[in-house]
Write a protein that holds these residues in place. Structure first.
Motif, short mmCIF file in Angstrom:
data_model
loop_
_atom_site.label_atom_id
_atom_site.label_comp_id
_atom_site.label_asym_id
_atom_site.label_seq_id
_atom_site.Cartn_x
_atom_site.Cartn_y
_atom_site.Cartn_z
N UNK A 80 -0.70 9.21 6.95
CA UNK A 80 -0.23 9.48 8.18
C UNK A 80 1.00 8.76 8.28
N UNK A 81 1.45 7.68 8.09
CA UNK A 81 2.44 6.94 8.32
C UNK A 81 3.70 7.47 7.48
N UNK A 82 3.27 7.70 6.12
CA UNK A 82 4.38 7.98 5.36
C UNK A 82 4.80 9.32 5.56
N UNK A 83 3.72 10.18 6.07
CA UNK A 83 4.20 11.64 6.28
C UNK A 83 5.00 11.63 7.66
N UNK A 84 4.67 10.80 8.67
CA UNK A 84 5.53 10.68 9.60
C UNK A 84 6.94 10.42 9.54
N UNK A 85 7.27 9.38 8.61
CA UNK A 85 8.50 9.02 8.01
C UNK A 85 8.96 10.03 7.03
N UNK A 89 0.90 -1.23 0.02
CA UNK A 89 0.03 0.06 -0.14
C UNK A 89 0.78 1.26 0.05
N UNK A 90 1.81 1.46 0.75
CA UNK A 90 2.76 2.43 1.08
C UNK A 90 3.53 2.48 -0.36
N UNK A 91 4.22 1.45 -0.71
CA UNK A 91 4.72 1.38 -2.14
C UNK A 91 4.17 2.02 -3.34
N UNK A 92 3.00 1.35 -3.12
CA UNK A 92 2.18 1.90 -4.32
C UNK A 92 1.83 3.52 -4.36
N UNK A 93 1.68 4.09 -3.17
CA UNK A 93 1.33 5.46 -3.01
C UNK A 93 2.74 6.10 -3.59
N UNK A 94 3.71 5.94 -3.11
CA UNK A 94 5.04 6.51 -3.40
C UNK A 94 5.22 6.38 -5.08
N UNK A 95 4.66 5.25 -5.74
CA UNK A 95 5.09 5.07 -6.97
C UNK A 95 3.94 5.85 -7.91
N UNK A 96 3.05 6.01 -7.29
CA UNK A 96 1.67 6.77 -8.12
C UNK A 96 2.12 8.24 -7.93
N UNK A 97 2.95 8.89 -6.89
CA UNK A 97 3.32 10.18 -6.56
C UNK A 97 4.35 10.18 -7.62
N UNK A 98 5.28 9.40 -7.64
CA UNK A 98 6.32 9.70 -8.49
C UNK A 98 6.01 9.78 -10.28
N UNK A 99 4.74 9.10 -10.34
CA UNK A 99 4.40 9.11 -11.74
C UNK A 99 3.70 10.28 -12.35
N UNK A 100 3.32 11.09 -11.27
CA UNK A 100 2.70 12.51 -11.61
C UNK A 100 3.81 13.60 -11.91
N UNK A 101 3.71 14.33 -12.78
CA UNK A 101 4.67 15.42 -13.33
C UNK A 101 5.04 16.26 -12.16
N UNK A 102 3.93 16.64 -11.14
CA UNK A 102 4.36 17.45 -10.06
C UNK A 102 4.64 16.62 -8.48
N UNK A 103 4.64 15.40 -8.89
CA UNK A 103 4.87 14.52 -7.57
C UNK A 103 3.50 14.74 -6.64
N UNK A 104 2.38 14.99 -7.34
CA UNK A 104 1.49 15.40 -6.16
C UNK A 104 0.11 14.60 -6.58
N UNK A 105 -0.82 14.58 -5.73
CA UNK A 105 -2.06 13.82 -5.82
C UNK A 105 -2.87 14.30 -4.82
N UNK A 162 12.76 12.64 0.33
CA UNK A 162 13.08 11.50 1.31
C UNK A 162 12.44 10.50 0.56
N UNK A 163 11.25 10.70 0.09
CA UNK A 163 10.40 9.71 -0.78
C UNK A 163 10.87 9.31 -1.84
N UNK A 164 11.59 10.42 -2.57
CA UNK A 164 12.13 10.02 -3.92
C UNK A 164 13.43 9.12 -3.77
N UNK A 165 14.01 9.59 -2.32
CA UNK A 165 15.39 8.92 -2.20
C UNK A 165 14.99 7.29 -1.81
#
Length: 167
Positions: A94-99, A57-73, A121-124
Motif C-alpha cells: 500500500x505504501x509503495x503503491x501510494x508513492x 522491508x520496503x527496500x527488499x521488496x523493490x530489490x526483489x522485484x528488480x531481480x525478476x525478469x519482468x519486474x513482477x511478483x 519511479x521504483x526503478x529510479x
C-alpha cells in the motif's frame, strides 16, 4: 528487531554460571556478541535506507522485484521471500503503491490474484540508492580480509544450518 545494547559482563556471566551450572558462559557471550553485531548492522542499514525514505522491508521488496525478469511478483511470494506475514506485506505494498514505486494489477491467468510490478519511479529510486548502498556495504565488508570474510560466512552458514537446535 530488538537491538541488544547491553552485553553481559564476565561478572554477570559468572552469576549465571553459579545459578545454572550447565551454562556455557563462553557460548552465551559469543551468542550475545553475534546478536549485538547483527542488530547493529540491521540498525545501520535502516539508518542508511532512511536517508532515502526507505526501510528494510520496503527496500527488499523493490530489490526483489528488480531481480525478476519482468519486474513482477505476487504479494504472497514477496511475503515469503522477505519473511513477513501477508498482512504486513499488504501494508508495505500500500505504501509503495501510494508513492508510485510499484503498481498493483490483476493476474491475467487468475483474476482472483493481484501481481505487483516495479514502476519506472521504483526503478529510479533503486538507481538513486543502489550506488550509495553498494559503497557503504563495500566499506563495511572490506574491514575484513577475504579469508576472514570467507571464514565468517562459513561459520554463519553452519549456524544457520543448525538453527533447529534453538526450537
Amino acid at each position: 528487531m530488538l537491538l541488544l545494547k547491553d552485553l553481559p559482563t564476565v561478572k554477570s556471566l559468572e552469576k549465571f554460571a553459579e545459578r545454572y551450572p550447565d551454562a556455557d558462559t563462553h557460548a552465551i557471550s559469543d551468542f550475545a556478541n553475534l546478536l549485538r553485531a547483527s542488530s547493529d548492522i540491521s540498525d545501520a542499514l535502516d539508518k542508511l535506507l532512511g536517508r532515502h525514505g526507505l526501510l528494510q522491508g520496503r527496500w527488499w521488496i523493490l530489490v526483489l522485484l528488480m531481480r525478476q525478469d519482468d519486474l513482477t511478483s505476487s504479494p504472497s511470494e514477496l511475503a515469503e521471500k522477505v519473511g513477513v506475514t501477508k498482512a504486513t506485506m499488504t501494508g508495505f505494498i500500500d505504501n509503495l503503491e501510494r508513492e508510485g514505486l510499484i503498481t498493483r494489477f490483476m493476474d491475467s491467468v487468475d483474476r482472483r490474484k493481484f501481481l505487483i510490478k516495479l514502476t519506472p519511479a521504483g526503478q529510479q529510486k533503486l538507481d538513486d540508492v543502489m550506488p550509495y548502498y553498494h559503497k557503504k556495504v563495500h566499506a563495511l565488508m572490506t574491514v575484513l580480509a577475504n579469508e576472514e570474510r570467507a571464514a565468517m560466512l562459513n561459520s554463519l552458514k553452519l549456524l544457520a544450518a543448525n538453527i533447529d537446535v534453538m526450537k
